[in-house]
Motif scaffolding. Structure first.
Motif, short mmCIF file in Angstrom:
data_model
loop_
_atom_site.label_atom_id
_atom_site.label_comp_id
_atom_site.label_asym_id
_atom_site.label_seq_id
_atom_site.Cartn_x
_atom_site.Cartn_y
_atom_site.Cartn_z
N VAL A 186 0.85 -1.19 0.00
CA VAL A 186 0.00 0.00 0.00
C VAL A 186 0.89 1.24 0.00
N PRO A 187 0.38 2.37 -0.53
CA PRO A 187 1.23 3.57 -0.66
C PRO A 187 1.35 4.41 0.60
N SER A 188 0.65 4.05 1.67
CA SER A 188 0.75 4.80 2.92
C SER A 188 0.34 3.90 4.07
N LEU A 189 1.02 4.06 5.20
CA LEU A 189 0.66 3.32 6.41
C LEU A 189 0.12 4.26 7.49
N SER A 190 -0.13 5.52 7.12
CA SER A 190 -0.53 6.48 8.13
C SER A 190 -1.86 7.18 7.86
N TYR A 191 -2.33 7.22 6.61
CA TYR A 191 -3.58 7.89 6.30
C TYR A 191 -4.37 7.06 5.30
N TYR A 192 -5.65 6.87 5.57
CA TYR A 192 -6.59 6.18 4.71
C TYR A 192 -6.37 4.67 4.67
N TRP A 193 -5.13 4.25 4.43
CA TRP A 193 -4.84 2.84 4.18
C TRP A 193 -4.84 1.94 5.41
N LEU A 249 -1.03 -12.68 5.74
CA LEU A 249 -0.88 -11.43 5.01
C LEU A 249 0.51 -10.86 5.28
N VAL A 250 1.28 -10.65 4.21
CA VAL A 250 2.62 -10.08 4.32
C VAL A 250 2.56 -8.65 3.80
N LEU A 251 2.65 -7.68 4.70
CA LEU A 251 2.44 -6.27 4.36
C LEU A 251 3.75 -5.54 4.13
N ARG A 252 3.76 -4.73 3.07
CA ARG A 252 4.87 -3.80 2.82
C ARG A 252 4.29 -2.41 2.56
N GLY A 253 4.85 -1.41 3.23
CA GLY A 253 4.43 -0.04 3.00
C GLY A 253 5.35 0.60 1.98
N ALA A 254 4.76 1.27 0.99
CA ALA A 254 5.53 2.00 -0.01
C ALA A 254 5.22 3.49 0.14
N ALA A 298 -16.46 17.26 2.91
CA ALA A 298 -15.13 16.69 2.67
C ALA A 298 -15.26 15.28 2.09
N TYR A 299 -14.13 14.80 1.59
CA TYR A 299 -14.09 13.41 1.10
C TYR A 299 -12.95 12.66 1.77
N ASP A 300 -13.26 11.52 2.35
CA ASP A 300 -12.39 10.53 3.00
C ASP A 300 -12.94 10.14 4.37
N ASP A 301 -13.37 11.15 5.17
CA ASP A 301 -13.87 10.94 6.53
C ASP A 301 -12.87 10.20 7.40
N GLU A 302 -11.65 10.65 7.36
CA GLU A 302 -10.63 10.15 8.28
C GLU A 302 -10.64 10.96 9.58
N ILE A 303 -10.66 12.29 9.45
CA ILE A 303 -10.60 13.16 10.62
C ILE A 303 -11.64 14.28 10.54
N PRO A 327 -15.90 2.85 2.33
CA PRO A 327 -15.94 1.72 3.27
C PRO A 327 -14.60 1.00 3.31
N LYS A 328 -13.60 1.62 3.93
CA LYS A 328 -12.21 1.20 3.78
C LYS A 328 -11.97 -0.24 4.25
N ALA A 329 -12.40 -0.56 5.47
CA ALA A 329 -12.16 -1.91 5.98
C ALA A 329 -12.84 -2.95 5.08
N HIS A 330 -14.04 -2.62 4.61
CA HIS A 330 -14.76 -3.55 3.74
C HIS A 330 -14.03 -3.73 2.41
N ILE A 331 -13.45 -2.64 1.89
CA ILE A 331 -12.68 -2.73 0.65
C ILE A 331 -11.51 -3.69 0.84
N GLY A 332 -10.79 -3.57 1.97
CA GLY A 332 -9.67 -4.47 2.24
C GLY A 332 -10.11 -5.92 2.34
N ARG A 333 -11.23 -6.15 3.01
CA ARG A 333 -11.74 -7.53 3.13
C ARG A 333 -12.10 -8.10 1.76
N LEU A 334 -12.82 -7.31 0.96
CA LEU A 334 -13.23 -7.80 -0.36
C LEU A 334 -12.04 -8.08 -1.27
N ALA A 335 -11.00 -7.26 -1.17
CA ALA A 335 -9.83 -7.47 -2.02
C ALA A 335 -9.18 -8.82 -1.72
#
Length: 371
Positions: free
Chosen positions: A90-97, A115-120, A304-309, A323-331
């Motif tokens: 994923v391209p970020s480990l601090s916002y959205y992702w 799951l083997v995660l790498r942050g880019a 706003a768009y994202d609804d992180e903060i 629906p971020k968590a749902h997107i991750g599950r579906l992927a």
């Protein structure tokens, strides 16, 4: 005094085995038993333990360095084998992702997989480097990735992913139709529909002069722009009554000047509402308005768009929530389905709708009169 060497501990034996493999590429049980001064059964147990950790490949009568053809995965803490080993970049480990990763981990656990995660980063070269590291390890059965998709760099990464021998599922990314790639699958939020929801929400609140503020480099911006244009056209709004503004990075030294120019344009043109991507930009805009005596939402409504903060704004900001968590599950579920069913299963490309979370920043006691 005895010349016999003391027996080696298990960790020492296994380190010796790995050392031999690095030097020679392969080892036999018989030769290892002789050099280590232990039984062949003990050596086989050591090789099994190393293979269970994904460090070596077992072969008849010995072991080799990890083979790219070896798709077995390490044992879990309960001693059971995982079904698949899934690489995720994923391209970020601090916002959205982070929420997407959380959903992906939950789906992997449910599928008895690792799951083997790498942050880019958002740099295409870095993304390709991190993905290559997982592919070259030979230890993953498939990939879930969020790469660059725009321009020449995006086309190059997507075409490379299309040709990999292992299946790939894009997460919060999709392939531009002009590339006509047929194998890649994806799961993404329908950002275009999110922008349509924002336009309708502000219209129903009585706003007729509405602006759109987007960062230039965000992968989401183009989808929001298309949806926004569709939404305004469907509502029959005069194109001259709206405008688009390019936002600078929220950490930029010229941020305040950028926001001042945006607000000046709203005041000069009678704009009463703004749709802003993303949350940090919207909150900085809100602070700028308050400092200038511009009331939110009475003088200027914000979505706003994202609804992180966004809920941390003063007042809390209305936002579209992917629906971020749902997107991750579906992927992950899409990838596991591909691994289970093989190439015969039709290609799956899924879009999931975002949710509109209405807060004070777009609610007014008396809506503006239509122009």
């Amino acid at each position: 005094m005895s010349d016999e060497q003391p027996p080696l501990f298990a960790i020492e034996r296994r380190e010796r085995i790995l050392h031999e493999l690095r030097q020679h590429g392969s080892v036999t049980v018989k030769r290892l038993a002789e050099s280590l001064g232990v039984t062949e059964i003990t050596v086989r147990r050591d090789i099994t333990a190393l293979a269970d950790r994904g460090l070596v490949t077992r072969v008849h009568g010995g072991a080799t360095l990890r083979s790219p053809l070896d798709r077995s995965v390490a044992r879990g803490s309960d001693g059971s084998h995982s079904r698949y080993r899934i690489g995720m970049v994923v391209p970020s480990l601090s916002y959205y992702w982070p929420q997407i990763v959380t959903g992906a981990r939950a789906a992997a656990t449910a599928a008895q997989s690792q799951l083997v995660l790498r942050g880019a980063s958002y740099d295409p070269a870095d993304q390709r480097r991190q993905i290559s590291a997982l592919v070259d390890s030979g230890s993953v059965h498939g990939l879930v990735v969020g790469p660059e998709t725009a321009g020449r760099d995006g086309a190059a990464i997507l075409s490379w992913l299309e040709e990999l021998e292992i299946p790939v599922v894009l997460v919060e990314r999709r392939v531009p139709s002009v590339l006509a790639l047929r194998r890649l699958e994806w799961v993404t939020t329908d950002h275009e529909f999110g922008a349509i929801l924002a336009a309708h929400h502000l219209y129903q609140a009585g706003h007729r002069r509405i602006g759109l503020a987007l960062p230039a480099m965000s992968p989401t911006s183009e989808h929001l722009r298309r949806g926004w244009s569709r939404g305004l056209a469907e509502l029959g709004l005069d194109p001259s009554a709206t405008f688009e503004y390019v936002l600078e990075d929220p950490d930029s030294e010229s941020r305040e000047r950028n926001l001042a120019e945006l607000v000046d344009r709203c005041v000069a043109g009678g704009t009463t509402a703004l749709f802003v991507h993303s949350d940090p930009q919207a909150i900085h805009l809100e602070h700028h308005c308050v400092d200038r005596g511009i009331r939110i939402p009475e003088d200027l409504a914000i979505v706003a768009y994202d609804d992180e903060i966004a809920e941390n704004g003063e007042p809390p900001i209305t936002a579209l929530r992917p629906p971020k968590a749902h997107i991750g599950r579906l992927a992950v579920e899409t990838l596991v389905s591909r691994l289970d069913e093989g190439p015969r299963r039709p290609v799956r490309r899924t879009r999931v709708l975002p949710e509109l979370i209405v807060r004070e920043s777009s609610q007014t006691a008396t809506a503006p009169s239509p122009a």
